[in-house]
Design a protein around this motif. Structure first.
Motif, PDB file in Angstrom:
ATOM      1  N   PHE A 140      33.888  46.642  34.415  1.00  0.00           N
ATOM      2  CA  PHE A 140      33.827  46.742  35.875  1.00  0.00           C
ATOM      3  C   PHE A 140      33.821  45.352  36.533  1.00  0.00           C
ATOM      4  O   PHE A 140      33.977  45.234  37.747  1.00  0.00           O
ATOM      5  N   ALA A 141      33.686  44.306  35.718  1.00  0.00           N
ATOM      6  CA  ALA A 141      33.504  42.952  36.261  1.00  0.00           C
ATOM      7  C   ALA A 141      34.565  42.559  37.300  1.00  0.00           C
ATOM      8  O   ALA A 141      34.215  42.012  38.354  1.00  0.00           O
ATOM      9  N   PRO A 199      27.721  44.804  28.551  1.00  0.00           N
ATOM     10  CA  PRO A 199      26.281  45.079  28.677  1.00  0.00           C
ATOM     11  C   PRO A 199      25.891  46.344  27.921  1.00  0.00           C
ATOM     12  O   PRO A 199      26.596  47.353  28.006  1.00  0.00           O
ATOM     13  N   CYS A 204      33.385  44.040  40.493  1.00  0.00           N
ATOM     14  CA  CYS A 204      31.946  44.076  40.773  1.00  0.00           C
ATOM     15  C   CYS A 204      31.533  42.882  41.624  1.00  0.00           C
ATOM     16  O   CYS A 204      31.794  41.738  41.258  1.00  0.00           O
ATOM     17  N   HIS A 251      23.795  51.560  38.541  1.00  0.00           N
ATOM     18  CA  HIS A 251      24.966  50.768  38.153  1.00  0.00           C
ATOM     19  C   HIS A 251      25.805  50.489  39.402  1.00  0.00           C
ATOM     20  O   HIS A 251      26.039  51.400  40.198  1.00  0.00           O
ATOM     21  N   PRO A 252      26.267  49.257  39.576  1.00  0.00           N
ATOM     22  CA  PRO A 252      27.071  48.945  40.764  1.00  0.00           C
ATOM     23  C   PRO A 252      28.263  49.893  40.938  1.00  0.00           C
ATOM     24  O   PRO A 252      28.629  50.208  42.076  1.00  0.00           O
ATOM     25  N   CYS A 297      24.432  47.774  32.566  1.00  0.00           N
ATOM     26  CA  CYS A 297      24.680  46.634  33.455  1.00  0.00           C
ATOM     27  C   CYS A 297      23.679  45.558  33.078  1.00  0.00           C
ATOM     28  O   CYS A 297      22.506  45.858  32.841  1.00  0.00           O
ATOM     29  N   TRP A 298      24.129  44.320  33.047  1.00  0.00           N
ATOM     30  CA  TRP A 298      23.207  43.236  32.693  1.00  0.00           C
ATOM     31  C   TRP A 298      22.054  43.132  33.685  1.00  0.00           C
ATOM     32  O   TRP A 298      21.021  42.564  33.383  1.00  0.00           O
ATOM     33  N   PHE A 299      22.239  43.660  34.877  1.00  0.00           N
ATOM     34  CA  PHE A 299      21.202  43.500  35.895  1.00  0.00           C
ATOM     35  C   PHE A 299      20.383  44.768  36.136  1.00  0.00           C
ATOM     36  O   PHE A 299      19.645  44.852  37.109  1.00  0.00           O
ATOM     37  N   PHE A 311      28.800  41.600  41.859  1.00  0.00           N
ATOM     38  CA  PHE A 311      27.710  40.843  41.221  1.00  0.00           C
ATOM     39  C   PHE A 311      28.112  40.214  39.903  1.00  0.00           C
ATOM     40  O   PHE A 311      27.258  39.709  39.174  1.00  0.00           O
ATOM     41  N   ALA A 312      29.402  40.252  39.585  1.00  0.00           N
ATOM     42  CA  ALA A 312      29.833  39.760  38.276  1.00  0.00           C
ATOM     43  C   ALA A 312      29.403  38.304  38.086  1.00  0.00           C
ATOM     44  O   ALA A 312      29.588  37.475  38.974  1.00  0.00           O
ATOM     45  N   CYS A 320      28.839  38.551  32.338  1.00  0.00           N
ATOM     46  CA  CYS A 320      29.449  39.884  32.428  1.00  0.00           C
ATOM     47  C   CYS A 320      30.828  39.910  31.785  1.00  0.00           C
ATOM     48  O   CYS A 320      31.214  40.905  31.174  1.00  0.00           O
ATOM     49  N   CYS A 326      32.083  43.362  30.444  1.00  0.00           N
ATOM     50  CA  CYS A 326      31.903  44.540  31.294  1.00  0.00           C
ATOM     51  C   CYS A 326      33.232  44.864  31.960  1.00  0.00           C
ATOM     52  O   CYS A 326      33.812  44.024  32.649  1.00  0.00           O
TER      53      CYS A 326
HETATM   54  S1  SF4 Z   1      27.305  43.887  33.977  1.00  0.00           S
HETATM   55 FE1  SF4 Z   1      27.895  42.438  35.586  1.00  0.00          FE
HETATM   56  S2  SF4 Z   1      30.001  42.975  36.168  1.00  0.00           S
HETATM   57 FE2  SF4 Z   1      29.141  44.699  35.027  1.00  0.00          FE
HETATM   58  S3  SF4 Z   1      28.336  46.050  36.565  1.00  0.00           S
HETATM   59 FE3  SF4 Z   1      26.636  44.747  35.936  1.00  0.00          FE
HETATM   60  S4  SF4 Z   1      26.666  43.000  37.374  1.00  0.00           S
HETATM   61 FE4  SF4 Z   1      28.651  44.070  37.562  1.00  0.00          FE
END
Ligand code: SF4
Ligand SMILES: Nc1ncnc2c1ncn2[C@@H]1O[C@H](COP(=O)(O)OP(=O)(O)OP(=O)(O)O)[C@@H](O)[C@H]1O
Ligand SMILES: [Mg+2]
Length: 350
Positions: A308-309, A324, A312, A269-270, A337-339, A314-315, A319, A306
């Motif tokens: 954390f967006a 997620p 983050c 997770h980021p 996390c979506w990623f 990577f948002a 997100c 999310c």
């Molecule tokens: S879901 Fe999106 S905003 Fe949240 S941690 Fe993952 S990449 Fe970052």
């Protein structure tokens, strides 16, 4: 309303080749909590699921204000009046803690479950001797005479290696050093043989040498008794030292959880990656960061999607639109996390 991003508790291992079956002591699912007048319709603690087994230490880690203490207080039945549990179950010894009366919770507290805090003076009464307080805690839950409870209190002080325990029995809390007070607190919390110990930053207020001694003590006692422990900390050194399982908390949600080795070797997770001081570059690591830019959102301004967006790197539009769900990224290892898992998105999020 609670979203379902939580981490499902690990089922007991079943196959003969697997590690020995975990004897789950506490299983929390989809725990949600709001603060009246503060969390403006959104849960502060949201969709939290976790489990801890006999002999195991689960570390809950996250920055200040992430909701670690309020989660612990919810599990202990010690919430401030402003807080309401909005969803979830917390199964402990066959009963759902969230559905017990105040009286039933008080019976469990200090006997089957115990808690130790950062500052032992919040739990020790300055007006009574250490011996009296430990003995009282024992007699509240067990049919034991005064003399017998006092000798058990002495035995507990010996077990936590307080020097000159006979003398400390008649000492008042202010006559002990910080480290000794924390040992006395641990003696009190373990005197009734709890199944579960929740320790909220138990060593943060102590100097480094004493911290190490207290952690070693807790580990030794845990080995002897098999007590399950939830240890709250924002110190990754402590996590590396004592955790079997880790739950990373951000803004009231568990964003990543799993066995300690997997969390350190392969954070997914980021936020976890940021906490560990690495720049989260999906698929590879680069550079070091001391802190994550930005701050934890306050309880009354929880972001949608999310949480954390806003911090983050990577948002993506998705997100902020949708929270997620927890994804399985390895054996017993989950990240919300979506990623995740990151290897699948090594080229960067779409
Ligand atoms: S879901 Fe999106 S905003 Fe949240 S941690 Fe993952 S990449 Fe970052
Ligand atoms: N009684 C309360 N009334 C209002 N807000 C509260 C109350 N208790 C906690 N909060 C809020 O809930 C959020 C989570 O607080 P909590 O104390 O659980 O954080 P924490 O992760 O334990 O932080 P720390 O590492 O500093 O101990 C914070 O935004 C805090 O301001
Ligand atoms: Mg706290």
């Amino acid at each position: 309303m609670a979203s379902d991003i939580g981490i499902a508790p690990t089922p007991m291992a079943a196959t003969p080749d697997a590690a020995p079956a975990r004897e789950v002591v506490l299983a929390v699912e989809n725990f949600g909590l709001s603060l009246s007048g503060v969390s403006s319709g959104r849960n502060l603690v949201d969709g939290v699921s976790l489990s801890v087994a006999r002999g195991e230490t689960l570390c809950i880690v996250g920055e200040s204000g992430c909701g670690k203490s309020i989660t612990a207080l919810g599990l202990m039945g010690l919430l401030p009046p402003v807080a309401q549990i909005t969803s979830g179950t917390a199964m402990f010894e066959g009963r759902d803690l969230f559905r017990l009366t105040d009286r039933q919770r008080a019976d469990i507290r200090g006997s089957r479950m115990a808690m130790i805090f950062q500052e032992p003076m919040t739990s020790l009464n300055p007006a009574f001797t250490i011996g009296n307080q430990i003995a009282e805690g024992i007699r509240r839950h067990r049919a034991m005479g005064k003399a017998e409870a006092r000798s058990l209190a002495l035995e507990m002080l010996r077990r936590v290696r307080i020097p000159a325990p006979e003398k400390r029995l008649d000492a008042y809390p202010h006559q002990l050093s910080g480290g000794m007070r924390q040992r006395a607190m641990i003696a009190m919390s373990l005197a009734n043989d709890p199944q579960l110990l929740i320790a909220d930053e138990p060593t943060t207020a102590l100097d480094v040498t004493i911290q190490a001694q207290i952690l070693a003590l807790v580990r030794r006692l845990q080995d002897e008794t098999g007590t399950a422990m939830i240890l709250i900390t924002h110190d990754l050194g402590v996590v590396a030292e004592v955790a079997d399982q880790v739950a990373v908390m951000y803004a009231g949600r568990i964003v990543e959880s799993g066995p300690v080795d997997a969390i350190f070797a392969d954070p997914q997770h980021p936020y976890t990656i940021g906490l560990m001081g690495s720049v989260p570059s999906l698929g590879r690591r680069a550079g070091r960061l001391a802190t994550i830019p930005g701050t934890v959102p306050p309880a009354d301004r929880m972001p949608a999607g999310c949480r954390f967006a806003p911090r983050c790197p990577f948002a993506a539009p998705r997100c902020t639109a949708e929270a997620p769900p927890a994804q399985l990224v390895g054996p017993d290892h989950r990240a919300a996390c979506w990623f995740a898992p990151l290897e699948l998105h090594a080229g960067g999020p779409a």
